[in-house]
Design a protein around this motif. Structure first.
Motif, short mmCIF file in Angstrom:
data_model
loop_
_atom_site.label_atom_id
_atom_site.label_comp_id
_atom_site.label_asym_id
_atom_site.label_seq_id
_atom_site.Cartn_x
_atom_site.Cartn_y
_atom_site.Cartn_z
N SER A 1 0.81 -1.22 0.00
CA SER A 1 0.00 0.00 0.00
C SER A 1 0.84 1.28 0.00
CB SER A 1 -0.93 0.01 1.22
OG SER A 1 -0.18 -0.06 2.42
N THR A 2 2.14 1.16 0.27
CA THR A 2 3.01 2.33 0.27
C THR A 2 3.77 2.42 -1.06
OG1 THR A 2 4.74 1.01 1.34
CG2 THR A 2 3.29 2.32 2.77
N PRO A 3 4.26 3.62 -1.43
CA PRO A 3 4.97 3.76 -2.71
C PRO A 3 6.21 2.87 -2.78
CG PRO A 3 4.33 5.91 -1.84
CD PRO A 3 4.05 4.92 -0.76
N VAL A 4 6.41 2.24 -3.93
CA VAL A 4 7.58 1.40 -4.17
C VAL A 4 8.26 1.88 -5.43
CG1 VAL A 4 8.37 -0.92 -4.74
CG2 VAL A 4 6.61 -0.62 -3.00
N ASP A 5 9.54 2.23 -5.30
CA ASP A 5 10.35 2.69 -6.42
C ASP A 5 11.01 1.48 -7.06
OD1 ASP A 5 12.10 3.85 -8.20
OD2 ASP A 5 13.00 5.22 -6.74
N ALA A 6 10.73 1.23 -8.34
CA ALA A 6 11.29 0.07 -9.02
C ALA A 6 12.80 0.14 -9.14
CB ALA A 6 10.67 -0.06 -10.42
N ALA A 7 13.36 1.34 -9.02
CA ALA A 7 14.82 1.50 -9.09
C ALA A 7 15.48 1.36 -7.73
CB ALA A 7 15.17 2.86 -9.69
N ALA A 8 14.68 1.24 -6.68
CA ALA A 8 15.21 1.09 -5.33
C ALA A 8 14.22 0.29 -4.51
CB ALA A 8 15.48 2.45 -4.69
N ALA A 9 14.06 -0.97 -4.86
CA ALA A 9 13.07 -1.82 -4.20
C ALA A 9 13.40 -1.98 -2.72
CB ALA A 9 13.03 -3.19 -4.86
N PRO A 10 12.42 -1.86 -1.84
CA PRO A 10 12.68 -2.01 -0.40
C PRO A 10 13.27 -3.38 -0.09
CG PRO A 10 10.49 -1.10 -0.80
CD PRO A 10 11.02 -1.54 -2.13
N ALA A 11 14.31 -3.38 0.73
CA ALA A 11 14.99 -4.64 1.05
C ALA A 11 14.05 -5.63 1.73
CB ALA A 11 16.20 -4.35 1.95
N ASP A 12 13.16 -5.13 2.59
CA ASP A 12 12.26 -6.05 3.29
C ASP A 12 11.27 -6.71 2.34
OD1 ASP A 12 11.02 -3.53 2.94
OD2 ASP A 12 9.51 -4.04 4.45
N LEU A 13 10.85 -5.99 1.29
CA LEU A 13 9.95 -6.57 0.30
C LEU A 13 10.63 -7.72 -0.42
CD1 LEU A 13 7.37 -6.55 -1.49
CD2 LEU A 13 8.52 -4.84 -2.92
N ILE A 14 11.88 -7.54 -0.77
CA ILE A 14 12.63 -8.58 -1.47
C ILE A 14 12.89 -9.76 -0.56
CG2 ILE A 14 14.76 -9.13 -2.68
CD1 ILE A 14 12.91 -7.24 -4.22
N GLU A 15 13.39 -9.50 0.64
CA GLU A 15 13.82 -10.58 1.52
C GLU A 15 12.67 -11.45 2.00
OE1 GLU A 15 16.89 -11.51 1.91
OE2 GLU A 15 17.42 -9.86 0.57
N ARG A 16 11.54 -10.82 2.33
CA ARG A 16 10.45 -11.64 2.85
C ARG A 16 9.79 -12.48 1.76
NH1 ARG A 16 7.76 -6.46 3.50
NH2 ARG A 16 6.07 -6.19 2.00
N ASN A 17 10.07 -12.16 0.50
CA ASN A 17 9.52 -12.96 -0.59
C ASN A 17 10.55 -13.93 -1.17
OD1 ASN A 17 6.65 -12.09 -1.14
ND2 ASN A 17 7.68 -10.10 -1.06
N LYS A 18 11.70 -14.03 -0.51
CA LYS A 18 12.70 -15.02 -0.89
C LYS A 18 12.77 -16.17 0.11
CE LYS A 18 15.95 -12.48 -3.80
NZ LYS A 18 17.38 -12.20 -4.05
N THR A 19 11.88 -16.16 1.08
CA THR A 19 11.89 -17.23 2.08
C THR A 19 11.43 -18.54 1.45
OG1 THR A 19 9.62 -16.65 2.75
CG2 THR A 19 11.45 -15.62 3.96
N GLY A 20 11.89 -19.63 2.03
CA GLY A 20 11.50 -20.95 1.55
C GLY A 20 12.09 -21.31 0.20
N GLY A 21 13.23 -20.69 -0.13
CA GLY A 21 13.87 -21.01 -1.40
C GLY A 21 13.24 -20.36 -2.62
N LYS A 22 12.33 -19.43 -2.40
CA LYS A 22 11.68 -18.76 -3.53
C LYS A 22 12.61 -17.71 -4.14
CE LYS A 22 7.29 -20.27 -3.62
NZ LYS A 22 6.60 -20.73 -4.83
N GLY A 23 12.38 -17.38 -5.38
CA GLY A 23 13.07 -16.29 -6.04
C GLY A 23 12.11 -15.16 -6.32
N VAL A 24 12.63 -13.98 -6.59
CA VAL A 24 11.81 -12.82 -6.94
C VAL A 24 11.92 -12.58 -8.44
CG1 VAL A 24 11.57 -10.32 -6.73
CG2 VAL A 24 11.92 -11.71 -4.69
N PHE A 25 10.78 -12.57 -9.10
CA PHE A 25 10.71 -12.35 -10.55
C PHE A 25 9.86 -11.11 -10.77
CE2 PHE A 25 9.33 -12.77 -14.88
CZ PHE A 25 10.34 -13.49 -15.53
N ARG A 26 10.45 -10.10 -11.41
CA ARG A 26 9.75 -8.84 -11.61
C ARG A 26 8.97 -8.84 -12.93
NH1 ARG A 26 13.08 -3.63 -9.32
NH2 ARG A 26 14.29 -4.67 -7.70
N LEU A 27 7.80 -8.23 -12.90
CA LEU A 27 6.96 -8.10 -14.09
C LEU A 27 6.85 -6.62 -14.48
CD1 LEU A 27 3.98 -10.48 -13.22
CD2 LEU A 27 5.85 -10.94 -14.81
N PHE A 28 6.95 -6.38 -15.79
CA PHE A 28 6.72 -5.05 -16.34
C PHE A 28 5.73 -5.22 -17.49
CE2 PHE A 28 11.02 -5.01 -14.60
CZ PHE A 28 10.97 -3.91 -13.76
#
Length: 332
Positions: free
Chosen positions: A165-192
């Motif tokens: 719900s808060t602004p997210v800059d695609a050029a400076a993705a929040p570290a917590d957004l990335i890390e919490r979605n890499k748990t359990g061996g998952k990877g982060v795949f960005r869509l444009f």
């Protein structure tokens, strides 16, 4: 083949601050319909379903090992439909593991698209099949300018779709957004989705640098390109809106007013579509930006694939670029 005209970073009307917000919302609704509707005989599936097909085909077994984050989600666009189509396909494959090529033949219809009228958001229903739910892939909507109200409605329809719900800059993705979605061996795949052409070269490089520094892959999907057929399809889309608007917006006379009486919506859709075509990069141009983005580490460990596939016969083509970290490559 190289395009017959160089890339021109011109302006789009809907991006301008002076363009009224309510008209921008009508234009965004029209673009969502372009992604989610299917014209019988002319389209085997909607463009959103086609993106799900491409992701599953090109990523192979790793498609279910990612969390998919749309960093330029706008009002939601096609991502909620891509999520539904991809998870339906994966669920069908799990239900019938002998059929590795099972695909979802369902696609959004005009009635389905029109049914997305505002409704009160509600909590996602709990699935009766926990094993399938646990295996489903997760999609996240983000944007520098969040559309929380629209995202709430979309997220209420699927337990696998969430948003920030808060602004997210695609050029400076929040570290917590990335890390919490890499748990359990998952990877982060960005869509444009219908988004990357909006960035100038400097911003595009910054976004790609942040992308390869924090994720395992990205996908760029556009409904246009710098080709003659793309210009034709943009003009036809304006005519298409005039033909089907009564079926899509019968419940919203204010939209019909700006489609027929003062035809701002179809004009902006065509004008911005033509400009978007001129702004869209070729796969080689995207790869050049990637190789020169200044990301730390060895970028030769990233593989770039691309293609163009018909989404509307005879002149509508969806162009895509998918970049993934090669197996065995170390994180940057």
């Amino acid at each position: 083949m190289a395009p017959w005209i160089p890339r021109l970073h011109l302006f789009e009307i809907a991006d301008q601050s002076w363009f009224p917000a309510f008209l921008r919302a009508y234009v965004q609704t029209g673009l969502t319909h372009a992604w989610t509707t299917r014209v019988p005989l002319l389209q085997p599936c909607s463009p959103a379903t086609l993106v799900a097909n491409i992701l599953r085909r090109e990523l192979g077994a790793s498609v279910s090992s990612n969390t998919y984050i749309d960093f330029c989600a706008g009002a939601g666009g096609p991502t909620p439909y891509i999520e539904q189509a991809l998870n339906q396909q994966l669920d069908a494959t799990r239900s019938n593991p002998a059929d590795d090529t099972a695909t979802s033949s369902s696609a959004s219809t005009y009635a389905a698209a029109a049914s997305l009228s505002p409704t009160k958001a509600h909590a996602p229903a709990v699935s009766a099949r926990p094993s399938s739910e646990d295996a489903a892939v997760k999609f996240i909507l983000t944007d520098l300018h969040p559309h929380v109200e629209s995202w709430e409605k979309a997220a209420a329809k699927s337990p696998h779709l969430t948003y920030v719900s808060t602004p997210v800059d695609a050029a400076a993705a929040p570290a917590d957004l990335i890390e919490r979605n890499k748990t359990g061996g998952k990877g982060v795949f960005r869509l444009f989705n219908l988004a990357f052409h909006h960035f100038d070269d400097d911003l595009a490089r910054a976004i790609l640098k942040n992308t390869v520094s924090t994720g395992e892959g990205f996908g760029i999907f556009e409904l246009q390109s710098r080709t003659f057929s793309s210009f034709v399809s943009c003009i036809l889309f304006g005519l298409f809106i005039l033909l089907i608007a009564p079926f899509l917006y019968w419940w919203a006379p204010q939209i019909l007013f700006f489609v027929y009486i003062i035809p701002i919506v179809p004009f902006v859709l065509v004008f911005d579509g033509l400009v978007s075509s001129l702004r869209t990069r070729t796969p080689d141009e995207v790869e050049l930006l990637l190789r020169t983005c200044g990301a730390p580490g060895d970028l030769t460990g990233w593989e770039v694939k691309s293609g163009s596939e018909t989404f509307l016969w005879p002149c509508g083509f969806l162009t895509w670029v998918i970049c993934t970290k090669k197996a065995g490559s170390e994180s940057t």
